[in-house]
Write a protein that holds these residues in place. Structure first.
Motif, mmCIF file in Angstrom:
data_model
loop_
_atom_site.group_PDB
_atom_site.id
_atom_site.type_symbol
_atom_site.label_atom_id
_atom_site.label_comp_id
_atom_site.label_asym_id
_atom_site.label_seq_id
_atom_site.Cartn_x
_atom_site.Cartn_y
_atom_site.Cartn_z
ATOM 1 N N GLU A 179 -55.615 18.238 111.301
ATOM 2 C CA GLU A 179 -54.947 18.726 110.085
ATOM 3 C C GLU A 179 -54.155 17.652 109.348
ATOM 4 O OE1 GLU A 179 -52.556 22.077 111.237
ATOM 5 O OE2 GLU A 179 -54.253 23.232 111.987
ATOM 6 N N PHE A 231 -50.162 25.230 115.522
ATOM 7 C CA PHE A 231 -50.981 24.143 116.058
ATOM 8 C C PHE A 231 -51.012 24.199 117.586
ATOM 9 C CE2 PHE A 231 -51.964 19.801 117.439
ATOM 10 C CZ PHE A 231 -53.110 19.571 116.695
ATOM 11 N N ARG A 252 -50.849 14.838 116.811
ATOM 12 C CA ARG A 252 -51.961 15.749 116.511
ATOM 13 C C ARG A 252 -53.293 15.009 116.478
ATOM 14 N NH1 ARG A 252 -48.648 17.951 112.407
ATOM 15 N NH2 ARG A 252 -50.113 17.303 110.790
#
Length: 247
Positions: free
Chosen positions: A143, A189, A162
Motif C-alpha cells: 500500500e 493492515f 510494510r
C-alpha cells in the motif's frame, strides 16, 4: 500429536541447543573510561541465553514460541534462521527458510523502494524472474503506491516495514519465521497481514512465530512452546501454553 504431524516430515529440528553471550561487567561509560585510562582490562562474564533447548516442528505446523522479555525466544528464532550459531547442539531446517526477524535488514537507505524489493527478494532467495512476476502484487500489498520509486530513507517507519513485510511474504518458501513484526502499520493492515499468514499456513507453509499477542497466536497457531530463562518449560496445545505463560 495430530495425524498431520505423524505423517509429515520434520521442517525444523532443534537438538540440545545452548548459547552463551559475553556480558560486560562495567556498569557505565565512566567505569569503562576509567578502566581504559588505568589500562585495566574490561572484565566480561558469560550469560547463558539458552540451555539445552530441544524441539521439532513438522512440515505444515504453525507453532508459537513464547516467553517474557529476555527469556531466549528471539535468540531461539535467530538460531533457526541461521543469524546465530549454537555453542552446543545443532539446528536443522528443511527447504527454503525466510525470516521476518529484523524486517528490512537487507534494505539499503539510498536505493528506491523498487530497487530494494529486488535486492531484498534476492537475499531471501528469489530469482529476478520470480520477483518480476510478483512485483505488482508486492507493491499492492504494501500500500505504498507511488512511493515505490522514492529512496527508502525518505519513508516513514510504517511504510518501510510494510514494504519489507510484503516482500518476505511473497517469497516462495517452505518455512516462515516471524518475530513480533505484526505490530507494524494500522489495524486494517495488521488484519491483512494476519489473513495472509493464515492463507500461507493453509497452503502448508511451516511457521514459527514469536509474539506477545495471545489473540494473534491463538488465531495462527495450534501449538505453543514456552521458554523461561533460556529453557523450554512447556511444549503443547496453544491454550495450555498461554496458561503456563501467564502463570
Amino acid at each position: 500429536m495430530t495425524p498431520r504431524t505423524m505423517t509429515a516430515q520434520p521442517a525444523i529440528v532443534v537438538e540440545h541447543v545452548s548459547k552463551w553471550f559475553n556480558k560486560r561487567s562495567t556498569r557505565s561509560f565512566k567505569d569503562a573510561f576509567i578502566s581504559w585510562v588505568k589500562r585495566q582490562p574490561v572484565r566480561s562474564q558469560q550469560f547463558q541465553a539458552l540451555r539445552d533447548v530441544s524441539f521439532t516442528i513438522h512440515e505444515g505446523e504453525s507453532v508459537a514460541v513464547m516467553g517474557l522479555n529476555g527469556s531466549g525466544k528471539s535468540t531461539t528464532l535467530k538460531m533457526v534462521s541461521g543469524v546465530l550459531r549454537p555453542d552446543e547442539g545443532q539446528v536443522l531446517t528443511r527447504g527454503r527458510v525466510a525470516g521476518l526477524i529484523e524486517v528490512g535488514a537487507g534494505f539499503h537507505p539510498d536505493l528506491t523502494g523498487r530497487e530494494n524489493v529486488f535486492l531484498n527478494a534476492a537475499i531471501l532467495g528469489m530469482s529476478e524472474k520470480e520477483t518480476k512476476e510478483r512485483f505488482e502484487e508486492i507493491v499492492a500489498f504494501s500500500e505504498i503506491g507511488d512511493f515505490i520509486d522514492q529512496e527508502v530513507k525518505h519513508y516513514s517507519s510504517g511504510m518501510f516495514m510494510r514494504l519489507a513485510f510484503s516482500v518476505a511474504i511473497h517469497v516462495e518458501l517452505d518455512v516462515l519465521l516471524v518475530d513480533e513484526v505484526l505490530s507494524v502499520g494500522d489495524a486494517p493492515f495488521r488484519a491483512k497481514c494476519n489473513a495472509k499468514l493464515k492463507e500461507m499456513a493453509a497452503q502448508g507453509v511451516t511457521m514459527m512465530i514469536v509474539s506477545h499477542s495471545a489473540g494473534q497466536v491463538k488465531e495462527l497457531c495450534s501449538r505453543g512452546i514456552v521458554i523461561r530463562k533460556g529453557e523450554v518449560v512447556f511444549d503443547g496445545a496453544i491454550d495450555e501454553a498461554l496458561q503456563v505463560l501467564e502463570g
